[in-house]
Design a protein around this motif. Structure first.
Motif, mmCIF file in Angstrom:
data_model
loop_
_atom_site.group_PDB
_atom_site.id
_atom_site.type_symbol
_atom_site.label_atom_id
_atom_site.label_comp_id
_atom_site.label_asym_id
_atom_site.label_seq_id
_atom_site.Cartn_x
_atom_site.Cartn_y
_atom_site.Cartn_z
ATOM 1 N N GLY A 1 0.814 -1.210 0.000
ATOM 2 C CA GLY A 1 0.000 0.000 0.000
ATOM 3 C C GLY A 1 0.848 1.260 0.000
ATOM 4 N N LEU A 2 1.909 1.266 0.800
ATOM 5 C CA LEU A 2 2.820 2.414 0.815
ATOM 6 C C LEU A 2 3.479 2.596 -0.548
ATOM 7 C CD1 LEU A 2 4.597 1.959 4.263
ATOM 8 C CD2 LEU A 2 3.033 3.795 3.603
ATOM 9 N N TYR A 3 3.939 1.504 -1.116
ATOM 10 C CA TYR A 3 4.584 1.539 -2.436
ATOM 11 C C TYR A 3 3.646 2.133 -3.481
ATOM 12 C CZ TYR A 3 6.208 -0.475 -6.882
ATOM 13 O OH TYR A 3 6.587 -0.674 -8.185
ATOM 14 N N LYS A 4 2.412 1.675 -3.470
ATOM 15 C CA LYS A 4 1.452 2.173 -4.456
ATOM 16 C C LYS A 4 1.127 3.650 -4.229
ATOM 17 C CE LYS A 4 -0.962 -2.104 -5.603
ATOM 18 N NZ LYS A 4 -2.265 -2.797 -5.515
ATOM 19 N N SER A 5 0.896 4.033 -2.977
ATOM 20 C CA SER A 5 0.497 5.422 -2.731
ATOM 21 C C SER A 5 1.662 6.398 -2.852
ATOM 22 C CB SER A 5 -0.172 5.558 -1.364
ATOM 23 O OG SER A 5 0.746 5.308 -0.325
ATOM 24 N N GLU A 6 2.857 5.984 -2.445
ATOM 25 C CA GLU A 6 4.001 6.898 -2.464
ATOM 26 C C GLU A 6 4.710 6.943 -3.813
ATOM 27 O OE1 GLU A 6 6.486 5.686 0.799
ATOM 28 O OE2 GLU A 6 5.163 6.597 2.273
ATOM 29 N N LEU A 7 4.561 5.920 -4.614
ATOM 30 C CA LEU A 7 5.273 5.904 -5.890
ATOM 31 C C LEU A 7 4.335 5.718 -7.075
ATOM 32 C CD1 LEU A 7 8.012 5.932 -7.417
ATOM 33 C CD2 LEU A 7 7.922 3.440 -7.294
ATOM 34 N N ILE A 8 3.679 4.598 -7.142
ATOM 35 C CA ILE A 8 2.927 4.235 -8.343
ATOM 36 C C ILE A 8 1.843 5.256 -8.671
ATOM 37 C CG2 ILE A 8 1.443 2.485 -9.398
ATOM 38 C CD1 ILE A 8 4.456 1.742 -9.222
ATOM 39 N N HIS A 9 0.973 5.544 -7.713
ATOM 40 C CA HIS A 9 -0.123 6.481 -7.983
ATOM 41 C C HIS A 9 0.348 7.932 -7.977
ATOM 42 C CE1 HIS A 9 -2.813 3.141 -7.866
ATOM 43 N NE2 HIS A 9 -2.593 2.891 -6.591
ATOM 44 N N HIS A 10 1.320 8.228 -7.135
ATOM 45 C CA HIS A 10 1.794 9.607 -6.986
ATOM 46 C C HIS A 10 2.630 10.064 -8.181
ATOM 47 C CE1 HIS A 10 2.927 13.234 -4.859
ATOM 48 N NE2 HIS A 10 4.195 12.968 -5.073
ATOM 49 N N GLU A 11 3.459 9.184 -8.717
ATOM 50 C CA GLU A 11 4.395 9.566 -9.778
ATOM 51 C C GLU A 11 3.925 9.205 -11.185
ATOM 52 O OE1 GLU A 11 7.185 11.332 -9.264
ATOM 53 O OE2 GLU A 11 6.837 11.352 -7.102
ATOM 54 N N GLY A 12 2.902 8.364 -11.315
ATOM 55 C CA GLY A 12 2.438 7.925 -12.631
ATOM 56 C C GLY A 12 1.794 9.061 -13.399
ATOM 57 N N PRO A 13 1.363 8.851 -14.621
ATOM 58 C CA PRO A 13 1.326 7.575 -15.339
ATOM 59 C C PRO A 13 2.711 7.167 -15.854
ATOM 60 C CG PRO A 13 0.457 9.302 -16.742
ATOM 61 C CD PRO A 13 0.773 9.931 -15.405
ATOM 62 N N TRP A 14 2.857 5.887 -16.077
ATOM 63 C CA TRP A 14 4.130 5.298 -16.471
ATOM 64 C C TRP A 14 4.114 4.946 -17.948
ATOM 65 C CZ3 TRP A 14 7.501 5.776 -12.631
ATOM 66 C CH2 TRP A 14 6.989 5.948 -11.347
ATOM 67 N N ARG A 15 5.252 5.161 -18.602
ATOM 68 C CA ARG A 15 5.358 4.843 -20.031
ATOM 69 C C ARG A 15 5.457 3.346 -20.278
ATOM 70 N NH1 ARG A 15 9.150 9.129 -19.834
ATOM 71 N NH2 ARG A 15 10.801 7.577 -19.837
ATOM 72 N N ASP A 16 6.276 2.672 -19.446
ATOM 73 C CA ASP A 16 6.488 1.242 -19.657
ATOM 74 C C ASP A 16 7.018 0.598 -18.377
ATOM 75 O OD1 ASP A 16 9.241 1.938 -19.550
ATOM 76 O OD2 ASP A 16 9.352 2.096 -21.727
ATOM 77 N N VAL A 17 7.179 -0.701 -18.423
ATOM 78 C CA VAL A 17 7.634 -1.460 -17.262
ATOM 79 C C VAL A 17 9.046 -1.047 -16.857
ATOM 80 C CG1 VAL A 17 8.212 -3.780 -16.443
ATOM 81 C CG2 VAL A 17 6.126 -3.412 -17.739
ATOM 82 N N ASP A 18 9.896 -0.761 -17.820
ATOM 83 C CA ASP A 18 11.264 -0.350 -17.500
ATOM 84 C C ASP A 18 11.277 0.911 -16.641
ATOM 85 O OD1 ASP A 18 12.340 -2.477 -18.913
ATOM 86 O OD2 ASP A 18 12.608 -1.308 -20.755
ATOM 87 N N GLN A 19 10.417 1.846 -16.944
ATOM 88 C CA GLN A 19 10.342 3.078 -16.167
ATOM 89 C C GLN A 19 9.894 2.778 -14.734
ATOM 90 O OE1 GLN A 19 7.375 5.951 -17.376
ATOM 91 N NE2 GLN A 19 8.642 7.663 -16.680
ATOM 92 N N TRP B 1 12.848 4.156 -5.257
ATOM 93 C CA TRP B 1 11.949 4.238 -4.105
ATOM 94 C C TRP B 1 12.438 3.338 -2.975
ATOM 95 C CZ3 TRP B 1 8.682 0.760 -1.550
ATOM 96 C CH2 TRP B 1 7.782 1.332 -0.651
ATOM 97 N N VAL B 2 12.881 2.142 -3.303
ATOM 98 C CA VAL B 2 13.392 1.222 -2.285
ATOM 99 C C VAL B 2 14.618 1.824 -1.604
ATOM 100 C CG1 VAL B 2 14.471 -1.034 -1.911
ATOM 101 C CG2 VAL B 2 12.419 -0.853 -3.330
ATOM 102 N N GLN B 3 15.504 2.413 -2.386
ATOM 103 C CA GLN B 3 16.687 3.073 -1.820
ATOM 104 C C GLN B 3 16.264 4.190 -0.867
ATOM 105 O OE1 GLN B 3 19.923 2.405 -2.076
ATOM 106 N NE2 GLN B 3 20.693 4.252 -1.105
ATOM 107 N N TRP B 4 15.349 5.038 -1.310
ATOM 108 C CA TRP B 4 14.856 6.134 -0.477
ATOM 109 C C TRP B 4 14.166 5.602 0.775
ATOM 110 C CZ3 TRP B 4 9.551 6.984 0.392
ATOM 111 C CH2 TRP B 4 9.252 8.133 1.131
ATOM 112 N N PHE B 5 13.330 4.588 0.609
ATOM 113 C CA PHE B 5 12.566 4.024 1.719
ATOM 114 C C PHE B 5 13.490 3.489 2.810
ATOM 115 C CE2 PHE B 5 10.056 0.805 3.915
ATOM 116 C CZ PHE B 5 8.822 1.421 4.048
ATOM 117 N N ASN B 6 14.594 2.900 2.415
ATOM 118 C CA ASN B 6 15.504 2.287 3.380
ATOM 119 C C ASN B 6 16.545 3.239 3.955
ATOM 120 O OD1 ASN B 6 14.409 -0.323 3.348
ATOM 121 N ND2 ASN B 6 15.485 -0.794 1.458
#
Length: 72
Positions: free
Chosen positions: A10-28, A36-41
């Motif tokens: 839920g944190l991942y989705k709200s802090e990154l996926i929904h907040h920073e999207g829309p996304w061009r592709d899977v690589d992005q 995000w993982v680096q920042w989170f840790n």
């Protein structure tokens, strides 16, 4: 354990996926996820561990378990 994982997702989705999207592709998404993982840790403080980052909490834990050096 399941609740903990769901909370993390839920944190991942709200802090990154929904907040920073829309996304061009899977690589992005993959590159953004690594950041995000680096920042989170390393930068995001966590109330559940006394307002420390996970990295700080880990370093503190290791410092408590390292044997003291003997005086020469």
């Amino acid at each position: 354990m399941n609740a903990l994982v769901e909370s993390q997702i839920g944190l991942y989705k709200s802090e990154l996926i929904h907040h920073e999207g829309p996304w061009r592709d899977v690589d992005q998404v993959e590159v953004a996820t690594a950041g995000w993982v680096q920042w989170f840790n390393t930068d995001r403080i966590h109330g559940s561990i006394d307002d420390l980052t996970p990295l700080e909490a880990e370093q503190f834990s290791y410092a408590l378990t390292e044997p003291l050096e003997r005086a020469g």
